[in-house]
Design a protein around this motif. Structure first.
Motif, mmCIF file in Angstrom:
data_model
loop_
_atom_site.group_PDB
_atom_site.id
_atom_site.type_symbol
_atom_site.label_atom_id
_atom_site.label_comp_id
_atom_site.label_asym_id
_atom_site.label_seq_id
_atom_site.Cartn_x
_atom_site.Cartn_y
_atom_site.Cartn_z
ATOM 1 N N PRO A 44 43.678 33.460 35.668
ATOM 2 C CA PRO A 44 42.745 34.432 35.088
ATOM 3 C C PRO A 44 42.090 35.324 36.144
ATOM 4 O O PRO A 44 41.383 36.267 35.800
ATOM 5 N N THR A 45 42.335 35.011 37.432
ATOM 6 C CA THR A 45 41.672 35.733 38.527
ATOM 7 C C THR A 45 42.673 36.563 39.319
ATOM 8 O O THR A 45 43.744 36.073 39.686
ATOM 9 N N LEU A 46 42.297 37.804 39.584
ATOM 10 C CA LEU A 46 43.092 38.684 40.456
ATOM 11 C C LEU A 46 42.310 38.946 41.740
ATOM 12 O O LEU A 46 41.081 38.938 41.746
ATOM 13 N N VAL A 47 43.042 39.179 42.828
ATOM 14 C CA VAL A 47 42.437 39.601 44.080
ATOM 15 C C VAL A 47 43.052 40.931 44.485
ATOM 16 O O VAL A 47 44.275 41.096 44.478
ATOM 17 N N LEU A 48 42.190 41.892 44.818
ATOM 18 C CA LEU A 48 42.626 43.175 45.360
ATOM 19 C C LEU A 48 42.272 43.140 46.841
ATOM 20 O O LEU A 48 41.099 43.289 47.222
ATOM 21 N N SER A 49 43.276 42.942 47.669
ATOM 22 C CA SER A 49 43.042 42.693 49.096
ATOM 23 C C SER A 49 42.559 43.943 49.815
ATOM 24 O O SER A 49 43.141 45.034 49.656
ATOM 25 N N ASN A 50 41.509 43.771 50.638
ATOM 26 C CA ASN A 50 40.948 44.836 51.493
ATOM 27 C C ASN A 50 40.700 46.127 50.716
ATOM 28 O O ASN A 50 40.925 47.229 51.220
ATOM 29 N N MET A 51 40.180 45.960 49.491
ATOM 30 C CA MET A 51 40.016 47.110 48.591
ATOM 31 C C MET A 51 38.777 47.937 48.932
ATOM 32 O O MET A 51 38.825 49.166 48.979
ATOM 33 N N TYR A 52 37.672 47.263 49.198
ATOM 34 C CA TYR A 52 36.426 47.988 49.443
ATOM 35 C C TYR A 52 36.300 48.345 50.918
ATOM 36 O O TYR A 52 36.375 47.478 51.800
ATOM 37 N N GLN A 53 36.095 49.635 51.183
ATOM 38 C CA GLN A 53 35.922 50.124 52.548
ATOM 39 C C GLN A 53 34.447 50.421 52.793
ATOM 40 O O GLN A 53 33.893 51.394 52.279
ATOM 41 N N ARG A 54 33.788 49.556 53.578
ATOM 42 C CA ARG A 54 32.373 49.757 53.875
ATOM 43 C C ARG A 54 32.181 50.993 54.746
ATOM 44 O O ARG A 54 33.005 51.286 55.616
ATOM 45 N N PRO A 55 31.084 51.721 54.547
ATOM 46 C CA PRO A 55 30.824 52.884 55.415
ATOM 47 C C PRO A 55 30.466 52.474 56.839
ATOM 48 O O PRO A 55 30.497 53.315 57.745
ATOM 49 N N ASP A 56 30.132 51.182 57.032
ATOM 50 C CA ASP A 56 29.791 50.704 58.385
ATOM 51 C C ASP A 56 30.745 49.591 58.814
ATOM 52 O O ASP A 56 30.338 48.571 59.367
ATOM 53 N N MET A 57 32.022 49.800 58.563
ATOM 54 C CA MET A 57 33.011 48.767 58.857
ATOM 55 C C MET A 57 33.138 48.496 60.353
ATOM 56 O O MET A 57 33.351 47.363 60.774
ATOM 57 N N ASN A 111 37.714 42.322 50.113
ATOM 58 C CA ASN A 111 38.460 41.695 49.008
ATOM 59 C C ASN A 111 37.663 41.767 47.714
ATOM 60 O O ASN A 111 36.468 41.476 47.687
ATOM 61 N N VAL A 112 38.358 42.149 46.649
ATOM 62 C CA VAL A 112 37.744 42.256 45.320
ATOM 63 C C VAL A 112 38.370 41.199 44.421
ATOM 64 O O VAL A 112 39.599 41.142 44.286
ATOM 65 N N TYR A 113 37.542 40.367 43.815
ATOM 66 C CA TYR A 113 38.015 39.310 42.914
ATOM 67 C C TYR A 113 37.543 39.621 41.501
ATOM 68 O O TYR A 113 36.347 39.827 41.268
ATOM 69 N N ILE A 114 38.477 39.638 40.566
ATOM 70 C CA ILE A 114 38.161 39.890 39.166
ATOM 71 C C ILE A 114 38.654 38.705 38.345
ATOM 72 O O ILE A 114 39.847 38.354 38.396
ATOM 73 N N GLN A 115 37.725 38.102 37.626
ATOM 74 C CA GLN A 115 38.102 36.979 36.759
ATOM 75 C C GLN A 115 37.968 37.417 35.305
ATOM 76 O O GLN A 115 36.886 37.804 34.851
ATOM 77 N N PHE A 116 39.094 37.342 34.577
ATOM 78 C CA PHE A 116 39.116 37.696 33.169
ATOM 79 C C PHE A 116 38.927 36.446 32.313
ATOM 80 O O PHE A 116 39.040 35.317 32.785
ATOM 81 N N ARG A 117 38.659 36.694 31.031
ATOM 82 C CA ARG A 117 38.470 35.561 30.138
ATOM 83 C C ARG A 117 39.786 34.821 29.913
ATOM 84 O O ARG A 117 39.810 33.590 29.863
ATOM 85 N N GLU A 118 40.867 35.563 29.778
ATOM 86 C CA GLU A 118 42.171 34.964 29.487
ATOM 87 C C GLU A 118 43.187 35.327 30.570
ATOM 88 O O GLU A 118 43.076 36.368 31.218
ATOM 89 N N GLU A 119 44.161 34.467 30.740
ATOM 90 C CA GLU A 119 45.199 34.714 31.746
ATOM 91 C C GLU A 119 46.061 35.918 31.386
ATOM 92 O O GLU A 119 46.482 36.671 32.271
ATOM 93 N N ASP A 120 46.331 36.111 30.079
ATOM 94 C CA ASP A 120 47.175 37.245 29.698
ATOM 95 C C ASP A 120 46.468 38.579 29.955
ATOM 96 O O ASP A 120 47.125 39.611 30.175
#
Length: 293
Positions: A44-57, A111-120
């Motif tokens: 039910p969880t997806l990861v978007l790797s290195n998605m968010y770019q901080r302005p002070d990276m 990294n951005v993690y999104i957890q949905f209610r259902e796997e589908d």
């Protein structure tokens, strides 16, 4: 043996599978790790790797040109990105939680993690994110083994006492304002927003002392029984029974007194009517009971 392996799976005792990858979905050793990183085929969880770019990276609190950044602007930049992610991803399903790492290490930064209610629903989102980009950068999405973010989150970071800083191996989850959270989950999330708030409330309840409803009901029931017992003790029926018992006792005492008086009268008559030469019973016979009145 199978039960033992199942009990230690994803823990430090597991010498085959990487515990950090199992808990956090990322490992600082990457492909060089001596243990396996088994990617789930569905989650039910997806990861978007290195998605968010901080302005002070490059340097925390400083922009790439070396100029100091206002913390309010950094927070505003983050909340704009969070809102973009939430509104887009909520098209594919009910979002239970959306977490973005504030870590600086390469394997976790942005990294951005999104957890949905259902796997589908997660599968639907993954299929729609394939081949897309955000601000000119390709989106790298995959299923994540993380399902319990309490185990993946750095508790010291939440208390502002983590001495590892941004290079901690546990998640440092960046927070959004309460107003934005309420706005997103109520307007876009629908029932997901209600469930997310309920989950947050449940977490507060679990960490505080509360009165268990079942125990309160038992207490009320016990008090009710005590009240009923006290009512029965003072009822008219109880008083009537006591009066009856007293009356019966008085009648029994009276009957005993009357019987004693009759016996005394009979003995007097027998003494007056009997001849003077009647042999008196001897003391030994009286003791043995071999005589009549």
């Amino acid at each position: 043996m199978a039960e033992h392996l199942a009990s230690i799976f994803g823990t430090e005792k597991d010498r085959v599978n990487c515990p950090f990858y199992f808990k956090i979905g990322a490992c600082r050793h990457g492909d060089r790790c001596s243990r396996l990183h088994t990617k789930p085929t569905i989650s039910p969880t997806l990861v978007l790797s290195n998605m968010y770019q901080r302005p002070d990276m490059m340097t925390p609190g400083v922009d790439p040109q070396g100029q100091p950044l206002d913390p309010k602007k950094i927070q505003s930049h983050f909340e704009d990105f969070y809102e973009d992610m939430f509104q887009e991803l909520s098209k594919y399903g009910d979002i239970q939680c959306l977490n973005i790492c504030d870590n600086l290490a390469d394997h976790m930064v942005g990294n951005v993690y999104i957890q949905f209610r259902e796997e589908d629903q997660a599968m639907n989102a993954l299929q729609n994110l394939m081949g897309r980009s955000y601000e000119g950068r390709p989106i790298i999405a995959d299923f994540s083994p993380v399902t319990d973010f309490r185990e993946a989150t750095c508790r010291q970071y939440e208390e502002n006492v983590c001495n590892r800083g941004g290079y901690c191996n546990f998640m440092h989850l960046k927070k959004i304002s309460r107003e934005l959270r309420q706005q997103l989950f109520r307007r876009v999330g629908g029932m997901a927003g209600v469930e997310a708030e309920a989950t947050a409330l449940l977490a507060v309840i679990m960490t505080s002392a509360v009165v268990v409803p079942g125990e309160e009901w038992k207490k009320q029931e016990s008090e009710g029984k005590k009240k009923q017992e006290s009512v029965r003790e003072s009822s008219a029926e109880r008083r009537a029974k006591i009066e009856l018992w007293n009356k019966e006792r008085e009648e029994a005492d009276s009957a005993i007194d009357n019987s004693s008086k009759i016996d005394d009268v009979n003995r007097g008559h027998q003494r007056n009517d009997s001849p003077s030469n009647v042999k008196k019973p001897n003391p030994s016979e009286e003791e043995n009971g071999n005589y009549d009145f």
